[in-house]
Design an enzyme around this catalytic site. Sequence first.
Site, mmCIF file in Angstrom:
data_model
loop_
_atom_site.group_PDB
_atom_site.id
_atom_site.type_symbol
_atom_site.label_atom_id
_atom_site.label_comp_id
_atom_site.label_asym_id
_atom_site.label_seq_id
_atom_site.Cartn_x
_atom_site.Cartn_y
_atom_site.Cartn_z
ATOM 1 N N LYS A 206 0.835 -1.198 0.000
ATOM 2 C CA LYS A 206 0.000 0.000 0.000
ATOM 3 C C LYS A 206 0.875 1.256 0.000
ATOM 4 O O LYS A 206 0.672 2.168 -0.776
ATOM 5 C CB LYS A 206 -0.917 -0.037 1.231
ATOM 6 C CG LYS A 206 -1.876 1.100 1.346
ATOM 7 C CD LYS A 206 -2.825 0.872 2.516
ATOM 8 C CE LYS A 206 -3.615 2.133 2.828
ATOM 9 N NZ LYS A 206 -4.521 1.965 3.961
ATOM 10 N N GLU A 212 10.546 -4.662 4.551
ATOM 11 C CA GLU A 212 10.657 -6.063 4.112
ATOM 12 C C GLU A 212 10.334 -6.192 2.630
ATOM 13 O O GLU A 212 11.063 -6.832 1.853
ATOM 14 C CB GLU A 212 9.696 -6.959 4.900
ATOM 15 C CG GLU A 212 10.024 -7.116 6.368
ATOM 16 C CD GLU A 212 9.337 -6.064 7.238
ATOM 17 O OE1 GLU A 212 9.034 -4.958 6.736
ATOM 18 O OE2 GLU A 212 9.128 -6.350 8.429
ATOM 19 N N GLY A 266 -4.860 -2.266 5.388
ATOM 20 C CA GLY A 266 -4.043 -3.386 4.904
ATOM 21 C C GLY A 266 -4.679 -4.744 5.138
ATOM 22 O O GLY A 266 -4.807 -5.569 4.238
ATOM 23 N N ARG A 267 -5.118 -4.982 6.388
ATOM 24 C CA ARG A 267 -5.647 -6.324 6.709
ATOM 25 C C ARG A 267 -7.056 -6.527 6.185
ATOM 26 O O ARG A 267 -7.642 -7.595 6.382
ATOM 27 C CB ARG A 267 -5.562 -6.564 8.212
ATOM 28 C CG ARG A 267 -6.244 -5.529 9.071
ATOM 29 C CD ARG A 267 -5.851 -5.673 10.536
ATOM 30 N NE ARG A 267 -6.321 -4.571 11.359
ATOM 31 C CZ ARG A 267 -5.699 -3.407 11.497
ATOM 32 N NH1 ARG A 267 -4.594 -3.173 10.831
ATOM 33 N NH2 ARG A 267 -6.179 -2.462 12.295
ATOM 34 N N GLU A 352 -4.589 -7.438 15.302
ATOM 35 C CA GLU A 352 -4.114 -6.104 14.933
ATOM 36 C C GLU A 352 -5.265 -5.090 15.023
ATOM 37 O O GLU A 352 -5.043 -3.904 15.192
ATOM 38 C CB GLU A 352 -3.529 -6.117 13.509
ATOM 39 C CG GLU A 352 -2.514 -5.011 13.284
ATOM 40 C CD GLU A 352 -1.707 -5.186 12.018
ATOM 41 O OE1 GLU A 352 -0.487 -5.377 12.113
ATOM 42 O OE2 GLU A 352 -2.282 -5.114 10.917
ATOM 43 N N HIS A 383 -4.157 -34.251 17.283
ATOM 44 C CA HIS A 383 -2.976 -35.044 17.643
ATOM 45 C C HIS A 383 -1.864 -34.168 18.203
ATOM 46 O O HIS A 383 -0.726 -34.608 18.306
ATOM 47 C CB HIS A 383 -2.488 -35.825 16.426
ATOM 48 C CG HIS A 383 -3.524 -36.786 15.930
ATOM 49 N ND1 HIS A 383 -3.531 -38.110 16.285
ATOM 50 C CD2 HIS A 383 -4.621 -36.587 15.158
ATOM 51 C CE1 HIS A 383 -4.574 -38.703 15.724
ATOM 52 N NE2 HIS A 383 -5.258 -37.796 15.035
ATOM 53 N N LYS A 511 9.525 -1.196 14.536
ATOM 54 C CA LYS A 511 10.052 -0.721 13.244
ATOM 55 C C LYS A 511 11.046 0.404 13.471
ATOM 56 O O LYS A 511 12.128 0.441 12.883
ATOM 57 C CB LYS A 511 8.900 -0.153 12.395
ATOM 58 C CG LYS A 511 8.078 -1.169 11.675
ATOM 59 C CD LYS A 511 7.265 -0.417 10.615
ATOM 60 C CE LYS A 511 5.979 -1.104 10.274
ATOM 61 N NZ LYS A 511 5.102 -0.293 9.449
HETATM 62 C C1 G6Q Z 1 -2.489 -4.088 8.110
HETATM 63 C C2 G6Q Z 1 -1.269 -3.389 8.434
HETATM 64 C C3 G6Q Z 1 -0.013 -4.068 7.946
HETATM 65 C C4 G6Q Z 1 0.332 -3.774 6.502
HETATM 66 C C5 G6Q Z 1 1.779 -4.187 6.250
HETATM 67 C C6 G6Q Z 1 2.188 -3.961 4.823
HETATM 68 O O1 G6Q Z 1 -3.586 -3.697 8.357
HETATM 69 O O2 G6Q Z 1 -1.379 -2.095 8.029
HETATM 70 O O3 G6Q Z 1 -0.028 -5.462 8.126
HETATM 71 O O4 G6Q Z 1 -0.539 -4.420 5.640
HETATM 72 O O5 G6Q Z 1 2.622 -3.499 7.121
HETATM 73 O O6 G6Q Z 1 2.067 -2.624 4.490
HETATM 74 P P1 G6Q Z 1 2.217 -2.153 3.019
HETATM 75 O O7 G6Q Z 1 1.109 -2.751 2.221
HETATM 76 O O8 G6Q Z 1 2.162 -0.659 3.046
HETATM 77 O O9 G6Q Z 1 3.562 -2.658 2.534
#
Ligand code: G6Q
Length: 545
Positions: A206, A212, A266-267, A352, A383, A511
């Site tokens: 996003k 990462e 994001g989620r 989250e 199990h 972070k």
């Molecule tokens: C989700 C968070 C988080 C996000 C990641 C990736 O709700 O905001 O998990 O999706 O940190 O972020 P980017 O899509 O910006 O790389």
Amino acid sequence: MTELTQGKAWQNLEVHALKQRGRHLRELFGADARRFERFTFGLDDLFVDFSKQRVTGETMHLLHALAVETGVEAHRDSMFAGQHINTTENRAVLHVALRNRSGRPIYVDGTDVMPEVHAVLTRLDHFTREVRDGVWRGATGERVTDVVNIGIGGSDLGPAMVVDALWPYTRPELRTHFVSNVDDSHLARVLRDLEPERTLFVVASKTFTTEETMTNARSARDWLVTRLGEAAVGKHFVAVSTNAEAVGGFGIDHDRMFGFWDWVGGRYSLWSAIGLPIALGCGFDRFTQLLDGAHAMDEHFRTAPMDSNLPILMGLVGVWNRNFLGAVCQAILPYDQRLQRFAAYLQQADMESNGKSARRDGRRVDYTTGPIVWGEPGTNAQHSFFQLLHQGTELIPADFIVAARSGTALGDHHQRLLANFLAQTEALAFGKTPEEARHELEAQGFMGDELEALLPHKLFSGNQPTTSIIYDELTPYSLGRLIALYEHKIFVQGQIWGLNSFDQWGVELGKQLAKRILPALQGATVTDLPPATEGLLEVLKNRHI
Ligand code: G6Q
């Protein structure tokens, strides 16, 4: 005290819980011959059974009062109306617009967002067909056989879970891979078996600044350029992002970028262009069926009365377990191997969203909030950790998620799976009494001291609350509906607890610290590290760096 715990509904629930806590599910079923019918609900083929939750009609009545008092329905309406309910980031929360199949407009700050949503869907449809039909070719003229999604968190977990769940709809000649961890082992393992000529990378971020993802994307780019040259990048990289400038800076042209919007968290983003790997892997039509299923749940959540509204009921039952029975966690147990990533996905969605202790008004909560979410598919879980569910000391509410029919239909596997689901929910609810255990041991020929010594180990206290969620078959539609059910359940709980479920400031501190520490690992002198970190840093440096 906050107004939540001071409110009439909460206080009534506390009094009720004092009576209710000692009651066993055996007793609740014994007291009501119609309990199963009274606590089961449906939406088309989706069937949800709350009868093995430790609730009575009175409990549900009091929980409904809590939902009314905390304004759950009004808050839901604010979300659908595009109001800025994500207050700390001053944003609307409109993943429901991404799957709005009704033809109704949805406004954010006075602008209908649906034309933009449809425009991106049309582009996704077009691109997906090109890749799947072999019209889109790599730099050397080869067809794409492998798609690698590079993203993390919300830009990884949703699509990865869905592609895995929908594997019967994928083709063996177009494989989908997911790389998220900055640990180079993740990318290295995926790249080892790939040919650059046939590989398409989707850089999903996003913000397009996530450490990462950008580190993995740069390494993937280097891998490709080393083998095919700089000019090949355009045919092997596409981006999904809201940050057009950074995407351009990475070397991906505007026409190979698929956008979304700041009102998509994001989620909650798998319904947006972040779902591109789903569309590539399963086909765009399957992707739209996923959206259709989610939309059906949205409509249900938006319009069904509270006493038969599945996300509201699930949210309320969860609040009962968490706040009034004292459960610390929520197990997710799909008796559906295709949902093997579902618990991992829900961990982010739930923890989250509601793993917070500051209320929207800034005050600290004086009650517990989001549970610890974890789980694995049955029967595997039986199990491993089921021992603790049956005979441990914790109260562990669990959701059992089951397809009535298998999509693959191999011999009698599915009947065996279902028998285990039925057996486990029965055992967890009703347990085994001392009389039953004694009788069983006697029937096996035990007696005297030997029997008495074994007896305590053969007892099952039961009374572990479970919800059973059943659907006909796991299809894109039923999966979309299931995910949306949980999304809205989380919404309901967040509202009751007075939280902003749509920010995630808790992930920031780590972070920031990592940014400060990295130069120390790269040879620079960093002076202000605490001794505890210094100590570990020295150990690592002395090893190999
Ligand atoms: C989700 C968070 C988080 C996000 C990641 C990736 O709700 O905001 O998990 O999706 O940190 O972020 P980017 O899509 O910006 O790389």
